[in-house]
Design a protein around this motif. Sequence first.
Motif, mmCIF file in Angstrom:
data_model
loop_
_atom_site.group_PDB
_atom_site.id
_atom_site.type_symbol
_atom_site.label_atom_id
_atom_site.label_comp_id
_atom_site.label_asym_id
_atom_site.label_seq_id
_atom_site.Cartn_x
_atom_site.Cartn_y
_atom_site.Cartn_z
ATOM 1 N N ALA A 13 -3.183 5.751 -3.619
ATOM 2 C CA ALA A 13 -4.301 6.624 -3.475
ATOM 3 C C ALA A 13 -4.507 7.428 -5.219
ATOM 4 O O ALA A 13 -5.566 8.895 -5.169
ATOM 5 C CB ALA A 13 -4.578 7.635 -2.082
ATOM 6 N N ASN A 14 -3.533 7.429 -5.570
ATOM 7 C CA ASN A 14 -3.681 8.569 -6.679
ATOM 8 C C ASN A 14 -4.198 8.181 -7.965
ATOM 9 O O ASN A 14 -3.136 6.903 -7.703
ATOM 10 C CB ASN A 14 -1.540 8.806 -6.580
ATOM 11 N N HIS A 15 -4.663 8.759 -8.593
ATOM 12 C CA HIS A 15 -5.774 8.217 -9.408
ATOM 13 C C HIS A 15 -4.481 7.464 -10.913
ATOM 14 O O HIS A 15 -5.181 7.361 -11.374
ATOM 15 C CB HIS A 15 -6.703 9.572 -10.532
ATOM 16 N N THR A 53 0.109 9.408 8.481
ATOM 17 C CA THR A 53 -1.319 9.721 8.520
ATOM 18 C C THR A 53 -2.277 8.705 7.760
ATOM 19 O O THR A 53 -2.853 9.036 8.730
ATOM 20 C CB THR A 53 -1.704 11.229 7.731
ATOM 21 N N ALA A 54 -1.343 8.151 6.746
ATOM 22 C CA ALA A 54 -2.417 6.857 6.785
ATOM 23 C C ALA A 54 -2.983 6.033 7.055
ATOM 24 O O ALA A 54 -3.729 5.046 6.544
ATOM 25 C CB ALA A 54 -2.090 7.151 4.635
ATOM 26 N N ALA A 55 -1.396 5.715 7.884
ATOM 27 C CA ALA A 55 -1.138 4.268 8.326
ATOM 28 C C ALA A 55 -2.273 3.683 9.235
ATOM 29 O O ALA A 55 -1.945 2.663 8.451
ATOM 30 C CB ALA A 55 0.127 4.235 9.365
ATOM 31 N N HIS A 109 -6.561 0.773 -7.281
ATOM 32 C CA HIS A 109 -6.829 2.541 -6.252
ATOM 33 C C HIS A 109 -7.410 1.887 -4.501
ATOM 34 O O HIS A 109 -8.506 0.862 -4.445
ATOM 35 C CB HIS A 109 -8.765 2.985 -6.615
ATOM 36 N N ILE A 110 -6.996 2.754 -4.027
ATOM 37 C CA ILE A 110 -6.915 2.013 -2.248
ATOM 38 C C ILE A 110 -8.466 2.208 -1.698
ATOM 39 O O ILE A 110 -8.927 1.859 -0.947
ATOM 40 C CB ILE A 110 -6.219 2.872 -1.198
ATOM 41 N N ASP A 111 -9.477 2.520 -2.921
ATOM 42 C CA ASP A 111 -10.764 2.232 -2.464
ATOM 43 C C ASP A 111 -11.451 1.269 -2.701
ATOM 44 O O ASP A 111 -12.319 1.001 -2.021
ATOM 45 C CB ASP A 111 -11.557 3.302 -2.881
ATOM 46 N N ILE A 171 1.115 -1.495 0.180
ATOM 47 C CA ILE A 171 0.410 -0.450 0.236
ATOM 48 C C ILE A 171 0.902 1.501 -0.094
ATOM 49 O O ILE A 171 2.142 1.411 0.784
ATOM 50 C CB ILE A 171 -0.917 -0.026 1.031
ATOM 51 N N GLY A 172 0.659 1.943 -1.081
ATOM 52 C CA GLY A 172 1.430 3.105 -1.277
ATOM 53 C C GLY A 172 2.281 3.011 -2.009
ATOM 54 O O GLY A 172 3.918 2.728 -1.566
ATOM 55 N N VAL A 173 1.584 3.301 -2.909
ATOM 56 C CA VAL A 173 3.710 3.268 -4.742
ATOM 57 C C VAL A 173 3.748 4.257 -5.291
ATOM 58 O O VAL A 173 4.068 4.993 -5.291
ATOM 59 C CB VAL A 173 2.437 3.015 -5.524
ATOM 60 N N GLY A 174 4.746 4.803 -3.870
ATOM 61 C CA GLY A 174 5.684 6.252 -3.868
ATOM 62 C C GLY A 174 7.018 6.308 -4.081
ATOM 63 O O GLY A 174 7.017 4.567 -4.659
ATOM 64 N N LEU A 232 9.465 4.867 -1.956
ATOM 65 C CA LEU A 232 9.425 3.213 -1.090
ATOM 66 C C LEU A 232 9.087 2.183 -1.638
ATOM 67 O O LEU A 232 9.540 0.815 -2.155
ATOM 68 C CB LEU A 232 9.756 3.329 -0.076
ATOM 69 N N GLY A 233 7.422 2.599 -1.993
ATOM 70 C CA GLY A 233 6.969 1.225 -2.275
ATOM 71 C C GLY A 233 7.258 1.117 -4.388
ATOM 72 O O GLY A 233 7.192 -0.422 -4.385
ATOM 73 N N THR A 234 7.759 2.039 -4.846
ATOM 74 C CA THR A 234 8.228 1.267 -6.096
ATOM 75 C C THR A 234 9.162 0.788 -6.201
ATOM 76 O O THR A 234 9.624 -0.209 -6.707
ATOM 77 C CB THR A 234 8.443 2.586 -6.944
HETATM 78 P P1 ATP Z 1 8.680 7.575 -0.078
HETATM 79 O O1 ATP Z 1 7.778 8.014 1.296
HETATM 80 O O2 ATP Z 1 7.658 6.156 -0.123
HETATM 81 O O3 ATP Z 1 9.615 7.979 -0.574
HETATM 82 P P2 ATP Z 1 7.155 9.692 -1.504
HETATM 83 O O4 ATP Z 1 7.579 10.464 -0.441
HETATM 84 O O5 ATP Z 1 6.932 9.794 -2.839
HETATM 85 O O6 ATP Z 1 7.289 8.250 -0.690
HETATM 86 P P3 ATP Z 1 4.448 9.720 0.098
HETATM 87 O O7 ATP Z 1 3.623 11.103 0.865
HETATM 88 O O8 ATP Z 1 5.352 9.251 1.708
HETATM 89 O O9 ATP Z 1 5.643 9.787 -1.311
HETATM 90 O O10 ATP Z 1 3.328 8.683 -0.485
HETATM 91 C C1 ATP Z 1 4.038 7.253 -0.700
HETATM 92 C C2 ATP Z 1 2.553 6.935 -1.704
HETATM 93 O O11 ATP Z 1 1.428 6.538 -0.481
HETATM 94 C C3 ATP Z 1 2.313 8.286 -2.637
HETATM 95 O O12 ATP Z 1 1.833 7.613 -4.022
HETATM 96 C C4 ATP Z 1 0.625 7.801 -1.974
HETATM 97 O O13 ATP Z 1 0.143 8.735 -3.528
HETATM 98 C C5 ATP Z 1 0.715 6.929 -1.166
HETATM 99 N N1 ATP Z 1 -0.099 7.330 -0.567
HETATM 100 C C6 ATP Z 1 -1.053 9.138 0.062
HETATM 101 N N2 ATP Z 1 -2.104 8.670 0.878
HETATM 102 C C7 ATP Z 1 -3.086 7.718 0.719
HETATM 103 C C8 ATP Z 1 -3.769 5.925 1.263
HETATM 104 N N3 ATP Z 1 -4.801 7.243 1.940
HETATM 105 N N4 ATP Z 1 -4.065 4.961 0.211
HETATM 106 C C9 ATP Z 1 -3.311 5.012 -0.095
HETATM 107 N N5 ATP Z 1 -2.059 5.531 -0.712
HETATM 108 C C10 ATP Z 1 -1.627 6.590 -0.597
#
Ligand code: ATP
Length: 214
Positions: free
Chosen positions: A119-121, A156-158, A135-137, A91-94, A96-98
């Motif tokens: 959550a990012n469309h 905050t979303a954890a 999508h997270i929904d 969950i969270g393809v930012g 780190l997730g990527t």
């Molecule tokens: P990282 O911490 O992985 O380096 P980042 O800096 O790219 O991340 P963050 O703002 O930490 O970005 O968010 C990580 C990912 O989680 C993003 O791709 C963001 O779209 C996604 N994200 C944020 N809120 C939610 C949520 N409520 N549900 C699912 N994904 C979310």
Amino acid sequence: MDSEHTKIPQATAKRLPLYYRFLNNLHGQGKLRVSSKELSEAVKVDSATIRRDFSYFGALGKKGYGYNVEYLLSFFRKTLDQDETTKVALIGVGNLGTAFLNYNFTKNNNTKIEVAFDANHDRIGEEVGGVPVQHIDDLEKHMDGIGVAILTVPATAAQGIADRLVEAGISGVLNFTPARITVPSNVRVHHIDLAIELQALVYFLKHYPLNEED
Ligand code: ATP
């Protein structure tokens, strides 16, 4: 794991994947046996600990021979359920997730990331490292057979996501967010805060420098 293995101390159980990976490599090289000294140097665990760990699973190394690689591997495979792949959601393809999605976890492992959520469309419908992003929904729609989740969302979303994961029947969470999440006692959370780990390393280097002779 069955009751036979619940007697293995947790600290030992945590080292099993490390041993497994190294032994698998040895096996791949056609090695039949390994000494605890050799193992110790490779996995950076002292040989007394290795001997104690191995004694829990009835592997008593013979003096001058060491351990039988095949025997240990078959034991580890059974213990770690290597034949059974655990399906994972991320969950969270930012950033780190990527990175995790692109890293091939299955290479030496019994886990596979099946699905990712964000959550990012803009990211939905994409495949990252061969894993589809949903999508997270729609989380609940794609959790069939998934036992473990990796959390790489903002802190905050954890908790909100953790609650939904628990509701969806998850049994383990690898939490990379700095948030301390609360889950029922039947769900295991492992918390990895990379910033704190790095800070701890720097602190130790400064205050507990290693001497070469140690
Ligand atoms: P990282 O911490 O992985 O380096 P980042 O800096 O790219 O991340 P963050 O703002 O930490 O970005 O968010 C990580 C990912 O989680 C993003 O791709 C963001 O779209 C996604 N994200 C944020 N809120 C939610 C949520 N409520 N549900 C699912 N994904 C979310």
